[in-house]
Design a protein around this motif. Structure first.
Motif, PDB file in Angstrom:
ATOM      1  N   THR A 113       0.922  -1.252   0.147  1.00 43.99           N
ATOM      2  CA  THR A 113       0.072  -0.034   0.072  1.00 43.99           C
ATOM      3  C   THR A 113       0.834   1.346   0.080  1.00 43.99           C
ATOM      4  O   THR A 113       1.427   1.292   0.921  1.00 43.99           O
ATOM      5  CB  THR A 113      -0.849   0.007   1.250  1.00 43.99           C
ATOM      6  OG1 THR A 113      -1.627  -1.223   1.283  1.00 43.99           O
ATOM      7  CG2 THR A 113      -1.765   1.302   1.186  1.00 43.99           C
ATOM      8  N   PRO A 114       1.019   2.000  -1.109  1.00 51.44           N
ATOM      9  CA  PRO A 114       2.058   3.125  -1.148  1.00 51.44           C
ATOM     10  C   PRO A 114       1.488   4.197  -0.670  1.00 51.44           C
ATOM     11  O   PRO A 114       2.539   4.968  -0.272  1.00 51.44           O
ATOM     12  CB  PRO A 114       2.200   3.181  -2.614  1.00 51.44           C
ATOM     13  CG  PRO A 114       0.943   2.861  -3.285  1.00 51.44           C
ATOM     14  CD  PRO A 114       0.398   1.460  -2.324  1.00 51.44           C
ATOM     15  N   PHE A 115       0.372   4.571  -0.195  1.00 58.19           N
ATOM     16  CA  PHE A 115      -0.215   5.771   0.234  1.00 58.19           C
ATOM     17  C   PHE A 115      -1.358   5.602   1.100  1.00 58.19           C
ATOM     18  O   PHE A 115      -2.083   4.706   1.022  1.00 58.19           O
ATOM     19  CB  PHE A 115      -0.175   6.799  -0.856  1.00 58.19           C
ATOM     20  CG  PHE A 115      -1.441   6.655  -1.675  1.00 58.19           C
ATOM     21  CD1 PHE A 115      -2.706   7.231  -1.467  1.00 58.19           C
ATOM     22  CD2 PHE A 115      -1.296   5.690  -2.501  1.00 58.19           C
ATOM     23  CE1 PHE A 115      -3.847   6.930  -2.046  1.00 58.19           C
ATOM     24  CE2 PHE A 115      -2.672   5.473  -3.409  1.00 58.19           C
ATOM     25  CZ  PHE A 115      -3.575   6.198  -3.080  1.00 58.19           C
ATOM     26  N   ALA A 116      -1.710   6.533   1.964  1.00 60.87           N
ATOM     27  CA  ALA A 116      -3.061   6.361   2.752  1.00 60.87           C
ATOM     28  C   ALA A 116      -3.486   7.812   2.776  1.00 60.87           C
ATOM     29  O   ALA A 116      -2.667   8.913   3.130  1.00 60.87           O
ATOM     30  CB  ALA A 116      -2.742   5.949   3.959  1.00 60.87           C
ATOM     31  N   MET A 117      -4.579   8.079   2.587  1.00 66.85           N
ATOM     32  CA  MET A 117      -5.220   9.566   3.110  1.00 66.85           C
ATOM     33  C   MET A 117      -5.253   9.699   4.280  1.00 66.85           C
ATOM     34  O   MET A 117      -6.003   8.908   5.181  1.00 66.85           O
ATOM     35  CB  MET A 117      -6.607   9.820   2.255  1.00 66.85           C
ATOM     36  CG  MET A 117      -6.628   9.418   0.695  1.00 66.85           C
ATOM     37  SD  MET A 117      -5.405  10.622  -0.139  1.00 66.85           S
ATOM     38  CE  MET A 117      -6.725  12.049   0.032  1.00 66.85           C
ATOM     39  N   ILE A 118      -4.939  10.761   4.971  1.00 69.82           N
ATOM     40  CA  ILE A 118      -4.925  11.040   6.475  1.00 69.82           C
ATOM     41  C   ILE A 118      -5.316  12.148   6.783  1.00 69.82           C
ATOM     42  O   ILE A 118      -5.397  12.703   8.131  1.00 69.82           O
ATOM     43  CB  ILE A 118      -3.448  10.802   7.104  1.00 69.82           C
ATOM     44  CG1 ILE A 118      -2.305  11.790   6.737  1.00 69.82           C
ATOM     45  CG2 ILE A 118      -2.783   9.420   6.850  1.00 69.82           C
ATOM     46  CD1 ILE A 118      -1.185  12.040   7.146  1.00 69.82           C
ATOM     47  N   ASP A 119      -6.260  12.677   6.135  1.00 70.76           N
ATOM     48  CA  ASP A 119      -6.902  14.057   6.496  1.00 70.76           C
ATOM     49  C   ASP A 119      -7.711  14.064   7.380  1.00 70.76           C
ATOM     50  O   ASP A 119      -7.951  15.092   8.189  1.00 70.76           O
ATOM     51  CB  ASP A 119      -7.609  14.711   4.978  1.00 70.76           C
ATOM     52  CG  ASP A 119      -8.711  13.717   4.260  1.00 70.76           C
ATOM     53  OD1 ASP A 119      -7.798  12.735   3.927  1.00 70.76           O
ATOM     54  OD2 ASP A 119      -9.679  13.885   4.108  1.00 70.76           O
TER      55      ASP A 119
ATOM     56  N   PHE B 203       2.776   8.818   2.527  1.00 71.86           N
ATOM     57  CA  PHE B 203       3.242   7.705   1.425  1.00 71.86           C
ATOM     58  C   PHE B 203       4.511   6.777   2.493  1.00 71.86           C
ATOM     59  O   PHE B 203       5.150   7.400   3.227  1.00 71.86           O
ATOM     60  CB  PHE B 203       4.115   8.263   0.378  1.00 71.86           C
ATOM     61  CG  PHE B 203       3.323   9.135  -0.626  1.00 71.86           C
ATOM     62  CD1 PHE B 203       2.586   8.430  -1.674  1.00 71.86           C
ATOM     63  CD2 PHE B 203       3.118  10.666  -0.425  1.00 71.86           C
ATOM     64  CE1 PHE B 203       1.913   9.065  -2.382  1.00 71.86           C
ATOM     65  CE2 PHE B 203       2.160  11.154  -1.362  1.00 71.86           C
ATOM     66  CZ  PHE B 203       1.643  10.238  -2.422  1.00 71.86           C
ATOM     67  N   THR B 204       4.578   5.558   1.923  1.00 70.35           N
ATOM     68  CA  THR B 204       5.519   4.629   2.290  1.00 70.35           C
ATOM     69  C   THR B 204       6.833   4.917   2.017  1.00 70.35           C
ATOM     70  O   THR B 204       7.100   5.566   0.788  1.00 70.35           O
ATOM     71  CB  THR B 204       4.964   3.165   2.124  1.00 70.35           C
ATOM     72  OG1 THR B 204       5.088   3.027   0.552  1.00 70.35           O
ATOM     73  CG2 THR B 204       3.980   2.949   2.624  1.00 70.35           C
ATOM     74  N   MET B 205       7.830   4.667   2.644  1.00 68.73           N
ATOM     75  CA  MET B 205       9.211   4.874   2.070  1.00 68.73           C
ATOM     76  C   MET B 205       9.536   4.104   0.958  1.00 68.73           C
ATOM     77  O   MET B 205      10.281   4.645   0.046  1.00 68.73           O
ATOM     78  CB  MET B 205      10.295   4.326   3.300  1.00 68.73           C
ATOM     79  CG  MET B 205      10.283   4.939   4.401  1.00 68.73           C
ATOM     80  SD  MET B 205      11.190   4.625   5.914  1.00 68.73           S
ATOM     81  CE  MET B 205      12.701   4.933   4.977  1.00 68.73           C
ATOM     82  N   HIS B 206       8.959   3.217   0.393  1.00 68.22           N
ATOM     83  CA  HIS B 206       9.373   2.454  -0.661  1.00 68.22           C
ATOM     84  C   HIS B 206       8.736   3.057  -1.770  1.00 68.22           C
ATOM     85  O   HIS B 206       8.855   2.289  -3.035  1.00 68.22           O
ATOM     86  CB  HIS B 206       9.161   1.054  -0.551  1.00 68.22           C
ATOM     87  CG  HIS B 206       7.686   0.492   0.120  1.00 68.22           C
ATOM     88  ND1 HIS B 206       7.646  -0.097   1.193  1.00 68.22           N
ATOM     89  CD2 HIS B 206       6.682   0.497  -0.710  1.00 68.22           C
ATOM     90  CE1 HIS B 206       6.363  -0.303   1.298  1.00 68.22           C
ATOM     91  NE2 HIS B 206       5.687   0.061   0.192  1.00 68.22           N
ATOM     92  N   SER B 207       7.818   3.938  -1.836  1.00 70.97           N
ATOM     93  CA  SER B 207       6.941   4.364  -3.033  1.00 70.97           C
ATOM     94  C   SER B 207       7.881   5.193  -3.680  1.00 70.97           C
ATOM     95  O   SER B 207       8.431   5.925  -3.459  1.00 70.97           O
ATOM     96  CB  SER B 207       5.928   5.455  -2.181  1.00 70.97           C
ATOM     97  OG  SER B 207       4.897   4.805  -1.636  1.00 70.97           O
ATOM     98  N   VAL B 208       7.870   4.904  -5.076  1.00 73.21           N
ATOM     99  CA  VAL B 208       8.828   5.450  -6.003  1.00 73.21           C
ATOM    100  C   VAL B 208       7.953   6.225  -7.420  1.00 73.21           C
ATOM    101  O   VAL B 208       6.946   5.563  -7.979  1.00 73.21           O
ATOM    102  CB  VAL B 208       9.807   4.585  -6.652  1.00 73.21           C
ATOM    103  CG1 VAL B 208      10.729   5.246  -7.764  1.00 73.21           C
ATOM    104  CG2 VAL B 208      10.470   3.743  -5.769  1.00 73.21           C
TER     105      VAL B 208
END
Length: 212
Positions: free
Chosen positions: A13-19, A32-37
Motif C-alpha cells: 500500500t504505497p499511500f494513505a489519505m490521512i486528512d 506515503f510509504t518509504m518504498h513508494s517511487v
C-alpha cells in the motif's frame, strides 16, 4: 500527481489519505510509504508566480523496467540485509550523520562478535570519509581486536582491516605505521590468496608507495 491503480501491487500500500486524522483536515494530507517511487513526468513554472514550479509525478509499478534496472544495480553495489544494508546505502550517498546514528543504534542491539566488529569497521569507514582519521583508527582497531580473538590468523577480514588502518595512517603521513599495517595485511594475503590475486597486487603497490 497521478496514481494508476493497475501499477499498485496487491501486497504493498504505497499511500494513505490521512486528512481525517490531521490537525488541519483542509490540507488533505497524504502519507506515503518509504518504498513508494514516483517518476517525474514534467516540471513547469507556474504562470502566476515565477518563483514556484509545479512537478507532475506518476507512481511506478514493480514491472517498471528502469526501476528494476536501478534496483538491481543497487543490490549489486550495496549488499547486506535490513538496517545493515541501509547503513551502507547511507554511506554510499554521503549521509554520514544518519549512517552514524543508525550504526550506533545497531551497536546497542548487536549480540554477536561478528556483528559488533562489522559495525566498528563501518564506523571506521564513515570516519575516513569524513576525514576524521584518528577516530577512524579507533574504530578500526576495535574491529581488529575482536576479529583477532574470533577469526583464524589468516582470515581475509583481518587482512582487510590491517589494510584499511594502513590507508588511514598513510593519509595522515605516518608512513612507518602505515608500512607496519600494510605488511601485516600482505603476510595474511600471501598465505590465504593465490599468487595472482588482485589484493596481493594492491598490497605490493601500497607498500611501494610508502617507500617512495
Amino acid at each position: 500527481m497521478t496514481i494508476d491503480p493497475s501499477k499498485i501491487s496487491t501486497s504493498i500500500t504505497p499511500f494513505a489519505m490521512i486528512d481525517e486524522h490531521s490537525a488541519l483536515p483542509q490540507e488533505q494530507e497524504i502519507l506515503f510509504t518509504m518504498h513508494s517511487v514516483f517518476r517525474i513526468v514534467e516540471i513547469t513554472q507556474t504562470p502566476s508566480n515565477n518563483r514556484l514550479w509545479e512537478v507532475q509525478l506518476t507512481i511506478t509499478g514493480e514491472s517498471d523496467p528502469q526501476l528494476s534496472t536501478l534496483t538491481n544495480r543497487i543490490k549489486e553495489e550495496i549488499d547486506g540485509e535490513g538496517w545493515y544494508r541501509m547503513g551502507k546505502l547511507m554511506l554510499k550517498v554521503g549521509h554520514f550523520d544518519q549512517a552514524e546514528e543508525l550504526y550506533n543504534e545497531l551497536l546497542k542491539g548487536a549480540s554477536t562478535d561478528s556483528d559488533i566488529a562489522y559495525i566498528y569497521h563501518q564506523l571506521g569507514w564513515l570516519k575516513v570519509d569524513q576525514g576524521k582519521y584518528p577516530e577512524a583508527i579507533k574504530f578500526y582497531e576495535k574491529a581488529l581486536e575482536i576479529d583477532r580473538k574470533t577469526l583464524p590468523e589468516d582470515h581475509s577480514s583481518l587482512a582487510n582491516t590491517y589494510h584499511n588502518i594502513g590507508n588511514v595512517y598513510n593519509n595522515m603521513g605516518e608512513y612507518s605505521k602505515a608500512l607496519e599495517y600494510y605488511e601485516n595485511a600482505l603476510n595474511i594475503r600471501e598465505i590465504s590468496l593465490p599468487p595472482n590475486h588482485r589484493d596481493l597486487s594492491t598490497s605490493y603497490n601500497n607498500i611501494g608507495g610508502v617507500y617512495s
